[in-house]
Design an enzyme around this catalytic site. Structure first.
Site, PDB file in Angstrom:
ATOM      1  N   ARG A 159      -2.507  14.843  78.453  1.00  0.00           N
ATOM      2  CA  ARG A 159      -3.144  13.982  78.841  1.00  0.00           C
ATOM      3  C   ARG A 159      -2.436  13.102  80.123  1.00  0.00           C
ATOM      4  O   ARG A 159      -1.768  12.965  80.552  1.00  0.00           O
ATOM      5  CB  ARG A 159      -2.412  12.318  77.907  1.00  0.00           C
ATOM      6  CG  ARG A 159      -3.448  13.083  76.190  1.00  0.00           C
ATOM      7  CD  ARG A 159      -3.554  11.889  74.808  1.00  0.00           C
ATOM      8  NE  ARG A 159      -1.806  11.871  74.520  1.00  0.00           N
ATOM      9  CZ  ARG A 159      -1.131  11.213  73.954  1.00  0.00           C
ATOM     10  NH1 ARG A 159      -2.525  10.458  72.913  1.00  0.00           N
ATOM     11  NH2 ARG A 159      -0.142  11.367  73.133  1.00  0.00           N
ATOM     12  N   ASP A 205       1.947  18.122  76.357  1.00  0.00           N
ATOM     13  CA  ASP A 205       0.973  16.974  76.301  1.00  0.00           C
ATOM     14  C   ASP A 205       0.246  17.282  77.253  1.00  0.00           C
ATOM     15  O   ASP A 205       1.158  17.055  78.426  1.00  0.00           O
ATOM     16  CB  ASP A 205       1.420  15.423  75.752  1.00  0.00           C
ATOM     17  CG  ASP A 205       0.814  14.163  75.544  1.00  0.00           C
ATOM     18  OD1 ASP A 205       0.207  14.091  76.779  1.00  0.00           O
ATOM     19  OD2 ASP A 205       0.983  13.249  75.302  1.00  0.00           O
TER      20      ASP A 205
END
Length: 208
Positions: free
Chosen positions: A134, A132
């Site tokens: 982000r 991930d």
């Protein structure tokens, strides 16, 4: 606590939203100057946000949001979030972070590996990419530019709340979204529970 540089609103425009199931609602779309990552993120203000708005950080998903892909739950989550936020008052931040931040082409490469048996996180790793990628600094900037410093967060993802808190946003409560399981996305949903502790009822996500 890191110092988050200030962003400012660039423009505000009223837009009537309409969904394929007939749901309609008026929204104010807000763009920004000075976002840390330079991307064109968008705030969707719905209803009267008030002192403690309901907020969702929704990462862009072309396949799910636009084309209705059943391989994820992004489209149904977006639809649900708009209505729930409009009813209470709040903001949906539409973040240009396709594929948990790895981009559209890499996401589709990961899909191909998932077809060979890897789950969504294992596929990212096999491509040499983060599970991930982000970062929610821009989201914190957007909330600050809108005068929002405390929120109830509509999310099953504990990392979103943790990042926002670290960036100075007071997350009072994390409100779970619905469960939108299909035969096509149940392995994806189970992976989110097992890898990143999403608050989804694992017993309801059995693989048939």
């Amino acid at each position: 606590m890191p110092q988050v540089p200030a962003a400012t609103p660039r423009s505000r425009v009223q837009v009537p939203l309409s969904f394929p199931d007939g749901y309609r609602v008026d929204a104010e779309l807000v763009t920004f100057h000075g976002l840390a990552d330079g991307r064109e993120h968008l705030a969707v203000v719905l209803g009267d946000p008030g002192p403690l708005p309901l907020v969702r950080l929704h990462s862009e998903c072309l396949t799910g949001d636009v084309f209705g892909s059943a391989r994820c739950d992004c489209g149904p989550q977006l639809r649900e979030a708009v209505e729930r936020i409009a009813e209470r008052g709040g903001v949906l931040l539409y973040l240009r972070q396709e594929g948990r931040g790895i981009g559209l082409y890499n996401k589709l490469d990961a899909y191909a590996l998932q077809d060979q048996g890897l789950d969504t996180y294992e596929a990212n790793t096999a491509l040499g990419l983060p599970e991930d990628a982000r970062d929610y600094t821009a989201a914190a900037q957007m909330l600050g530019a809108l005068g929002v410093d405390a929120v109830d967060l509509l999310s099953n993802n504990p990392d979103k709340a943790e990042q926002l808190r670290a960036l100075g946003v007071d997350v009072r409560d994390r409100v779970p979204t619905g469960v939108f399981a299909t035969d096509h996305n149940v392995r994806y949903l189970r992976a989110k529970v097992l890898h990143t502790q999403h608050t989804l009822p694992l017993a309801e996500l059995s693989v048939g």
